[in-house]
Design a protein around this motif. Structure first.
Motif, short mmCIF file in Angstrom:
data_model
loop_
_atom_site.label_atom_id
_atom_site.label_comp_id
_atom_site.label_asym_id
_atom_site.label_seq_id
_atom_site.Cartn_x
_atom_site.Cartn_y
_atom_site.Cartn_z
N ALA A 82 0.83 -1.21 0.00
CA ALA A 82 0.00 0.00 0.00
C ALA A 82 0.86 1.26 0.00
O ALA A 82 0.54 2.24 -0.69
N GLN A 83 1.96 1.24 0.74
CA GLN A 83 2.84 2.41 0.78
C GLN A 83 3.49 2.65 -0.57
O GLN A 83 3.57 3.79 -1.06
N VAL A 85 2.39 1.76 -3.53
CA VAL A 85 1.40 2.21 -4.49
C VAL A 85 1.09 3.69 -4.31
O VAL A 85 0.82 4.41 -5.28
N SER A 86 1.17 4.16 -3.07
CA SER A 86 0.90 5.59 -2.83
C SER A 86 2.06 6.47 -3.27
O SER A 86 1.88 7.66 -3.53
N ASP A 87 3.26 5.88 -3.38
CA ASP A 87 4.45 6.66 -3.72
C ASP A 87 4.89 6.51 -5.17
O ASP A 87 5.58 7.40 -5.70
N PRO A 90 2.00 2.09 -10.41
CA PRO A 90 1.81 0.67 -10.08
C PRO A 90 2.89 -0.27 -10.59
O PRO A 90 3.33 -1.16 -9.86
N ALA A 93 5.85 0.21 -8.51
CA ALA A 93 5.57 -0.32 -7.17
C ALA A 93 5.71 -1.84 -7.17
O ALA A 93 6.25 -2.42 -6.21
N TRP A 97 8.32 -3.87 -4.93
CA TRP A 97 7.78 -4.83 -3.96
C TRP A 97 8.38 -6.22 -4.18
O TRP A 97 8.71 -6.92 -3.23
N THR A 139 -3.36 -5.55 -4.04
CA THR A 139 -3.35 -4.09 -3.83
C THR A 139 -2.67 -3.39 -4.99
O THR A 139 -3.15 -2.36 -5.50
N ALA A 143 -4.42 -1.23 -8.35
CA ALA A 143 -4.00 0.13 -8.72
C ALA A 143 -3.61 0.18 -10.19
O ALA A 143 -3.90 1.15 -10.90
N ASP A 147 -5.47 2.42 -13.40
CA ASP A 147 -4.87 3.41 -14.30
C ASP A 147 -4.47 2.83 -15.66
O ASP A 147 -3.89 3.51 -16.50
#
Length: 201
Positions: A82-83, A85-87, A90, A93, A97, A139, A143, A147
């Motif tokens: 989640a962190q 994806v927010s930064d 996708p 991320a 990950w 998650t 995302a 998009d």
């Protein structure tokens, strides 16, 4: 059952107990993932800055401590999704990950012997681990679907199984890294109509 004193019931004492517990987990994580050599409980307590009695009050056995280290590291890895994806976009991320997943698996080689007894007891199962990993993967996939950057037809379970297969079969760290990046490339959304049009031209 270990009795809890009146002082330990006070809010300040509870906070101290929580800090001690976390220090023990952090020290055990460093010790257990450093290499295959057996680690003594006394050494972990000393590294954490607590007494052996305090350690055993939190974790009544070595297996209980190993289980908590594993669960803590797995939870940390999964929470990163989640962190990230927010930064990051996708796709980026997912790449990052998977790199952290690779690190997670690599450090577990150092505690493989300690984990065997815990896994044999049924306290930790591969099914539980997969469930947690798949939630994290979903998650990032969600995302990417939102998009349009990641494929909409990919299942988290397929990604999880592919990652596990790579880590089991890769000859070395470098090959595992390349294979995981190939896996991410396969998750990228493609403009199918555009590709067909170029093929026909």
């Amino acid at each position: 059952m270990i009795a809890v004193s009146e002082s330990e019931r006070r809010p300040g004492a509870r906070r101290d107990a929580q800090r001690n517990r976390q220090r023990i987990i952090d020290a055990a994580t460093r010790a257990l993932t450093a290499g295959p050599e057996p680690v003594k409980i006394e050494a972990i307590a000393r590294e954490a800055g607590v007494g052996v009695g305090t350690l055993y009050r939190n974790f009544p056995s070595r297996d209980a401590l190993v289980e908590e280290v594993y669960r803590s590291e797995l939870a940390r890895l999964c929470a990163m999704a989640a962190q990230l994806v927010s930064d990051l976009p996708p796709a980026d991320a997912m790449r990052e990950w998977m790199r952290r997943y690779q690190d997670f698996v690599a450090t577990k080689h150092g505690m493989a012997e300690a984990l065997r007894a815990v896994i044999a007891s049924g306290a930790i199962s591969s099914g539980q681990t997969r469930e947690h990993l798949e939630v994290a993967i979903a998650t990032i996939l969600d995302a990417g679907r939102a998009d349009g950057s990641l494929r909409a037809d990919v299942r988290p379970a397929d990604v999880s199984a592919s990652m596990a297969g790579i880590m089991l079969t890769a000859a070395d760290v470098a090959q595992a890294t390349r294979m995981l990046q190939l896996l991410v490339d396969g998750l990228l959304a493609r403009d199918v109509d555009g590709l067909l049009a170029r093929d026909r031209s």
